[in-house]
Design a protein around this motif. Structure first.
Motif, PDB file in Angstrom:
ATOM      1  N   ARG A 143       0.827  -1.214   0.000  1.00 56.95           N
ATOM      2  CA  ARG A 143       0.000   0.000   0.000  1.00 56.95           C
ATOM      3  C   ARG A 143       0.852   1.250   0.000  1.00 56.95           C
ATOM      4  O   ARG A 143       1.941   1.284   0.562  1.00 56.95           O
ATOM      5  N   ARG A 144       0.309   2.315  -0.597  1.00 58.84           N
ATOM      6  CA  ARG A 144       1.008   3.599  -0.611  1.00 58.84           C
ATOM      7  C   ARG A 144       1.257   4.099   0.812  1.00 58.84           C
ATOM      8  O   ARG A 144       2.325   4.635   1.105  1.00 58.84           O
ATOM      9  N   SER A 145       0.265   3.885   1.676  1.00 59.84           N
ATOM     10  CA  SER A 145       0.418   4.359   3.062  1.00 59.84           C
ATOM     11  C   SER A 145       1.544   3.589   3.755  1.00 59.84           C
ATOM     12  O   SER A 145       2.271   4.142   4.583  1.00 59.84           O
ATOM     13  N   GLU A 146       1.708   2.318   3.398  1.00 57.07           N
ATOM     14  CA  GLU A 146       2.795   1.525   3.986  1.00 57.07           C
ATOM     15  C   GLU A 146       4.146   2.027   3.466  1.00 57.07           C
ATOM     16  O   GLU A 146       5.101   2.169   4.230  1.00 57.07           O
ATOM     17  N   GLN A 147       4.187   2.342   2.175  1.00 56.19           N
ATOM     18  CA  GLN A 147       5.419   2.910   1.605  1.00 56.19           C
ATOM     19  C   GLN A 147       5.784   4.193   2.335  1.00 56.19           C
ATOM     20  O   GLN A 147       6.940   4.437   2.675  1.00 56.19           O
ATOM     21  N   ARG A 148       4.763   5.028   2.574  1.00 52.62           N
ATOM     22  CA  ARG A 148       5.025   6.318   3.232  1.00 52.62           C
ATOM     23  C   ARG A 148       5.585   6.124   4.632  1.00 52.62           C
ATOM     24  O   ARG A 148       6.505   6.818   5.044  1.00 52.62           O
ATOM     25  N   THR A 149       4.993   5.197   5.370  1.00 57.39           N
ATOM     26  CA  THR A 149       5.488   4.917   6.721  1.00 57.39           C
ATOM     27  C   THR A 149       6.950   4.479   6.657  1.00 57.39           C
ATOM     28  O   THR A 149       7.794   4.943   7.432  1.00 57.39           O
ATOM     29  N   ARG A 181      16.654  -4.588   8.466  1.00 56.33           N
ATOM     30  CA  ARG A 181      16.120  -3.982   9.696  1.00 56.33           C
ATOM     31  C   ARG A 181      14.736  -4.532  10.026  1.00 56.33           C
ATOM     32  O   ARG A 181      13.823  -3.787  10.392  1.00 56.33           O
ATOM     33  N   LYS A 182      14.605  -5.875   9.892  1.00 53.07           N
ATOM     34  CA  LYS A 182      13.310  -6.517  10.142  1.00 53.07           C
ATOM     35  C   LYS A 182      12.700  -6.186  11.504  1.00 53.07           C
ATOM     36  O   LYS A 182      11.531  -5.821  11.580  1.00 53.07           O
ATOM     37  N   PRO A 183      13.468  -6.314  12.593  1.00 45.80           N
ATOM     38  CA  PRO A 183      12.845  -6.084  13.911  1.00 45.80           C
ATOM     39  C   PRO A 183      12.269  -4.669  14.006  1.00 45.80           C
ATOM     40  O   PRO A 183      11.164  -4.476  14.496  1.00 45.80           O
ATOM     41  N   GLU A 184      13.019  -3.707  13.488  1.00 46.81           N
ATOM     42  CA  GLU A 184      12.549  -2.319  13.528  1.00 46.81           C
ATOM     43  C   GLU A 184      11.269  -2.178  12.712  1.00 46.81           C
ATOM     44  O   GLU A 184      10.308  -1.536  13.129  1.00 46.81           O
ATOM     45  N   LEU A 185      11.252  -2.805  11.531  1.00 49.10           N
ATOM     46  CA  LEU A 185      10.070  -2.728  10.674  1.00 49.10           C
ATOM     47  C   LEU A 185       8.854  -3.336  11.370  1.00 49.10           C
ATOM     48  O   LEU A 185       7.761  -2.762  11.357  1.00 49.10           O
ATOM     49  N   LEU A 186       9.059  -4.497  12.006  1.00 48.80           N
ATOM     50  CA  LEU A 186       7.927  -5.175  12.656  1.00 48.80           C
ATOM     51  C   LEU A 186       7.353  -4.315  13.777  1.00 48.80           C
ATOM     52  O   LEU A 186       6.181  -4.439  14.123  1.00 48.80           O
ATOM     53  N   GLY A 187       8.156  -3.414  14.306  1.00 47.97           N
ATOM     54  CA  GLY A 187       7.664  -2.514  15.341  1.00 47.97           C
ATOM     55  C   GLY A 187       6.792  -1.396  14.796  1.00 47.97           C
ATOM     56  O   GLY A 187       6.089  -0.719  15.539  1.00 47.97           O
ATOM     57  N   LEU A 188       6.836  -1.198  13.492  1.00 43.07           N
ATOM     58  CA  LEU A 188       6.105  -0.065  12.901  1.00 43.07           C
ATOM     59  C   LEU A 188       4.692  -0.431  12.437  1.00 43.07           C
ATOM     60  O   LEU A 188       3.869   0.443  12.188  1.00 43.07           O
ATOM     61  N   PHE A 189       4.453  -1.737  12.253  1.00 41.87           N
ATOM     62  CA  PHE A 189       3.171  -2.167  11.679  1.00 41.87           C
ATOM     63  C   PHE A 189       2.546  -3.257  12.543  1.00 41.87           C
ATOM     64  O   PHE A 189       3.256  -3.907  13.330  1.00 41.87           O
ATOM     65  N   PRO A 190       1.256  -3.488  12.384  1.00 42.15           N
ATOM     66  CA  PRO A 190       0.676  -4.691  12.984  1.00 42.15           C
ATOM     67  C   PRO A 190       1.436  -5.921  12.454  1.00 42.15           C
ATOM     68  O   PRO A 190       1.910  -5.900  11.309  1.00 42.15           O
ATOM     69  N   GLU A 228       0.867  -8.855  11.145  1.00 42.10           N
ATOM     70  CA  GLU A 228       0.569  -9.433   9.817  1.00 42.10           C
ATOM     71  C   GLU A 228       1.048  -8.542   8.679  1.00 42.10           C
ATOM     72  O   GLU A 228       1.588  -9.014   7.685  1.00 42.10           O
ATOM     73  N   THR A 229       0.816  -7.252   8.841  1.00 37.87           N
ATOM     74  CA  THR A 229       1.239  -6.299   7.810  1.00 37.87           C
ATOM     75  C   THR A 229       2.751  -6.343   7.647  1.00 37.87           C
ATOM     76  O   THR A 229       3.273  -6.460   6.532  1.00 37.87           O
ATOM     77  N   GLY A 230       3.447  -6.273   8.760  1.00 39.83           N
ATOM     78  CA  GLY A 230       4.908  -6.284   8.730  1.00 39.83           C
ATOM     79  C   GLY A 230       5.418  -7.539   8.041  1.00 39.83           C
ATOM     80  O   GLY A 230       6.313  -7.481   7.192  1.00 39.83           O
ATOM     81  N   GLU A 231       4.816  -8.668   8.385  1.00 39.61           N
ATOM     82  CA  GLU A 231       5.276  -9.930   7.798  1.00 39.61           C
ATOM     83  C   GLU A 231       4.986  -9.980   6.299  1.00 39.61           C
ATOM     84  O   GLU A 231       5.778 -10.480   5.507  1.00 39.61           O
ATOM     85  N   ARG A 232       3.826  -9.434   5.926  1.00 38.06           N
ATOM     86  CA  ARG A 232       3.485  -9.409   4.498  1.00 38.06           C
ATOM     87  C   ARG A 232       4.503  -8.563   3.728  1.00 38.06           C
ATOM     88  O   ARG A 232       4.979  -8.943   2.659  1.00 38.06           O
ATOM     89  N   ILE A 233       4.875  -7.405   4.298  1.00 36.42           N
ATOM     90  CA  ILE A 233       5.831  -6.521   3.621  1.00 36.42           C
ATOM     91  C   ILE A 233       7.187  -7.216   3.470  1.00 36.42           C
ATOM     92  O   ILE A 233       7.802  -7.196   2.398  1.00 36.42           O
ATOM     93  N   ILE A 234       7.619  -7.890   4.535  1.00 39.87           N
ATOM     94  CA  ILE A 234       8.914  -8.590   4.469  1.00 39.87           C
ATOM     95  C   ILE A 234       8.864  -9.697   3.416  1.00 39.87           C
ATOM     96  O   ILE A 234       9.780  -9.853   2.611  1.00 39.87           O
ATOM     97  N   LYS A 235       7.757 -10.426   3.396  1.00 41.51           N
ATOM     98  CA  LYS A 235       7.611 -11.536   2.429  1.00 41.51           C
ATOM     99  C   LYS A 235       7.662 -10.984   0.992  1.00 41.51           C
ATOM    100  O   LYS A 235       8.378 -11.501   0.133  1.00 41.51           O
TER     101      LYS A 235
END
Lengths: 264, 264
Positions: A215-221, A236-245, A247-254
């Motif tokens: 999502r664009r909003s995810e890109q912006r974050t 920087r996975k751990p940091e990223l997972l702290g920024l999103f719910p 499931e969202t974080g995991e989807r972005i990493i995947k």
């Protein structure tokens, strides 16, 4: 059949142009023909070029689909030029330069914020990154002139050998003439032909996070927290997972890992 | 009591500031006090600075009322910089320079459109006119750097001695430092203190048509037909009368003659 260009102008649909656009991402002429054939049923009078290219993109085999939209992905790094500077810093790093991003350097007369300073083999150069927000904007002679003016002020106090001007769009022919004449390095979209911005990025395998299908909003974050290239996400996975719910974080990493597997 | 600044910010009303603004148009301190006193009944919490200054202006004796709004009149020459260049050409002419406006000059590397070329005592200088549309915009270091870059390219091929940078707003302190260090002439709003733009215009008695109390649409028609300063109206009466209904044209001419009588 006519298509509506980004400028709002109507233009007769030109199959040769579309074929060229498809070829540019690295397909064979046969593949390009087949792709155009497969989207033909969806074409209609008055469709926008944007929709046309979205249709085409959806038919491209990955990873070409991603490369195809690299230009747009870079635009999405805006509206400010900050992330583009960071991207260029990472690209130069990958090319074996020592890199410093956004440095305040003292010149002969005043101090300057230099977008990127690069060093290789003991030679130092300053890089002015000019980010344009709109497709079709050309880098103007003013930009080349002030890049040179800044270089002159910094040259002796910082031992700088030459200036670079890097932009995400094209250069006017005037800028090209001026830069050649002065010995200033230019990098822009498809300029120079054998090593333009898109080629540098592809060869460095440094991709902005805006190529990801999220999502664009995810890109912006992500951009807001200084995740600029796909590797930032992996590193920087751990940091990223702290920024999103979760499931969202995991989807972005995947999505990121999938994308990087495809392009490398 | 608070006032709303142009930026939308609230600020405590500062009588000293208002007095200074009134003094600047050339009233005595006593007159300034009296004027401020006379508008006080109209002040209210949350009024805009624009309304405040309109109130004050209405109390000024002519011709100060006109000079007071010179800054605004120059803004009204926009949105493009074309008319500002013409105005500056006329001001330099009045100062005894030979003037050429919007000249294409060949540089060492490329050709440049130079806003104004001025010659006096056999010495030639190029003038970059930087018109800003918005109050509060400061001329940036980039503008100074590209003015210098352009000058360098033109210097030898055109025998130019130095560059000027003229703007209708203020300069950042960086620009001032750079220009002093390089030997570049700067003219801006109240810069230099003893000969800023407002002073040059006042001394040359060259007033933009936008100081006239006529309709905005009439000003636009005049600008479109290259009537830039009040003298243009007086000198090209027959042409002007061809652009408007008879009564309108005559009213504009009358207003202009009245204005010029007041300021000369």
């Amino acid at each position: 059949m006519r298509v509506v260009k980004r400028s709002g102008e109507l233009e007769d649909f030109d199959p040769a142009k579309a074929i060229n656009a498809i070829l540019r991402v690295g397909t064979s002429p046969e593949e390009a023909e087949a792709i155009l054939e497969s989207v033909k049923p969806y074409l209609y009078d008055g469709m926008t070029t944007e929709e046309l290219y979205r249709r085409i993109r959806s038919r491209l085999p990955a990873p070409q689909a991603q490369q195809y939209s690299l230009k747009k992905a870079i635009m999405l790094l805006g509206p400010e030029g900050h992330a583009f500077e960071s991207l260029m810093g990472r690209v130069f790093e990958q090319m074996g330069y020592q890199v410093l991003v956004r440095q305040i350097l003292k010149g002969r007369c005043v101090s300057h914020e230099v977008d990127v300073v690069i060093v290789k083999d003991g030679k130092k150069a300053t890089v002015e990154c000019k980010f344009h927000n709109a497709l079709g904007t050309k880098s103007s002679i003013q930009e080349a002139l002030y890049t040179w003016g800044r270089f002159l002020d910094l040259k002796d106090t910082n031992n700088v050998e030459k200036p670079w001007l890097v932009t995400n769009t094209k250069f006017s022919s005037e800028v090209v003439r001026y830069a050649c004449c002065m010995g200033m390095h230019l990098i822009g979209w498809k300029y120079p032909e054998d090593g333009g911005l898109e080629r540098m990025i592809d060869e460095a395998h440094i991709y902005p996070i805006t190529v990801l299908d999220i999502r664009r909003s995810e890109q912006r974050t992500l951009l807001y927290h200084d995740f600029v290239i796909c590797d930032d996400i992996v590193e920087r996975k751990p940091e990223l997972l702290g920024l999103f719910p979760r499931e969202t974080g995991e989807r972005i990493i995947k999505k990121t890992e999938e994308f990087l597997r495809n392009v490398r």
